[in-house]
Design an enzyme around this catalytic site. Sequence first.
Site, mmCIF file in Angstrom:
data_model
loop_
_atom_site.group_PDB
_atom_site.id
_atom_site.type_symbol
_atom_site.label_atom_id
_atom_site.label_comp_id
_atom_site.label_asym_id
_atom_site.label_seq_id
_atom_site.Cartn_x
_atom_site.Cartn_y
_atom_site.Cartn_z
ATOM 1 C CG LEU A 1 -2.007 -1.085 1.247
ATOM 2 C CD1 LEU A 1 -2.790 -1.009 2.548
ATOM 3 C CD2 LEU A 1 -2.945 -0.969 0.056
ATOM 4 N N GLY A 2 1.991 1.226 0.671
ATOM 5 C CA GLY A 2 2.830 2.418 0.722
ATOM 6 C C GLY A 2 4.036 2.198 1.604
ATOM 7 N N GLY B 1 7.094 4.359 4.113
ATOM 8 C CA GLY B 1 7.476 5.558 4.835
ATOM 9 C C GLY B 1 8.896 5.418 5.328
ATOM 10 N N GLY B 2 9.315 6.380 6.168
ATOM 11 C CA GLY B 2 10.689 6.373 6.637
ATOM 12 C C GLY B 2 11.039 5.172 7.489
ATOM 13 C CG MET B 3 10.733 4.907 11.257
ATOM 14 S SD MET B 3 10.102 5.266 12.902
ATOM 15 C CE MET B 3 10.111 3.632 13.646
ATOM 16 C CG ASP C 1 5.542 12.182 11.677
ATOM 17 O OD1 ASP C 1 5.839 13.308 11.236
ATOM 18 O OD2 ASP C 1 5.720 11.141 11.029
#
Length: 465
Positions: A26-27, A29-31, A148
């Site tokens: 789905l996607g 991110g940074g982590m 965040d």
Amino acid sequence: MEPLRQDGPRPETQVLAGRYRLVSLLGRGGMGAVWRAHDENLDREVAVKELRLPEHLDDAGRQTWIARLDREARAAARLRHPGIVTVHDRVTGADGRPWIIMELVRGRSLDDLLKAEGPLPPGRVAQIGLRVLDALRTAHRAGITHRDIKPANVLLEDDRVVLTDFGIAAVEGDATLTATGAVLGTPAYMSPEQVRGEEASAASDLWSLGATLYTAVEGRPPFGGAGTGAIFVAIATEDPAPPVRAGLLEPVLRALLHCAPSQRPTADDLHARLTALVQDPPGAQPTVVQPPEPSPRPARLRGRKAVRWALAAVAAVLALGLAAVAAAFIEDQWREARKDQENARFEANKRLAKRMTSVPGKVARIDRSNEGGKAYVESELCDDATFSRNDCDVDGMVTAVVNWLRAQPNVKSVNFDGPKSMCEENPGCEFTVTTEGSPKLGQVQIYSQYLSEPDRSIVLGFQVG
């Protein structure tokens, strides 16, 4: 590191904990990466968050990153609210990495919506802000600071607005995991106190919410720059550009983006103001004629070119299969980001130090402290000529420093640790200072400063930041 190694199982064949079958990505991110998966025990679709570990990490670094994901699971699992993604489970993969099993939100992020449709009407932005605020109030009452808030972490599912990604959330009573110096948060949405390296609070989340709503109504973040350091400096030292599309939402945004946490509205006050805008929307808004977009400044052009060149370089490296070089490149980018952040903190703390009034003695220098981006101030209390005559008034110096510290609005308590006999020596005599708010003061000492033997002077030294 890619979520699944090319020599490992294909997504549709990987099953976690004997029940969660990965379906599609789905996607990222940074982590971590988020996958669509099927819970074969309960026959339902779920979202699964995978922790991505940089390959260069040692065992200690690996455990730190794993602890962050565990903290996300604990933080989100404590919360029950329709505006917060529900956590179902936490499982461990075959390689020891943890995965979080969550509800699948069938919608897109606010960030995706803005990219597709552009700026949103103020009334709709106020509605989104009110829903996110309701979720945040639940988290804050549970002792959890998100840290965040940004458009990518606000999900929209029909009429539902959902806050997600508690991956760097601060849990009350939990040890902080920032000792590695990593930049935790998204630069454009980090509050001034986060940029200065101070502890995030509920007021910090409200600042980030304000930056998110500003972006939603204006189509751009309130602060920008050619790089992370430039953004940090802007946040720490400048006011946001006045919004031109916000209408009656403008005073709310201006209040939320105040640099001082104590001057921002409380969650209850913000709730009342957003509710008034949502329940009693204004009439037809006057048409705002937008001026032509100004030509980009050269620095911004250089920043964009640098990003494109960096992306092209990474793509080329990966295409050649030079994984070690790619890892080194990523590590260099993290190091540069940390360096930019510390430089911005120091410049902000240096300005705070210069604005401090009635400092005893004569300020001789303001240098960078050996602790991150803090500033160290040294002020001469007794010059070498007076010292050589044994005429330095130690009692008077101690009294002057104590009175000055107690006069600072952010200082709550001052204790002289002594002994006074050490004030003319090195490392000197010390003061214990408790501060609340900014600027923070620490390492307050009176000591002998050796200039050129046998000349000496007595100085006050203290740290700001």
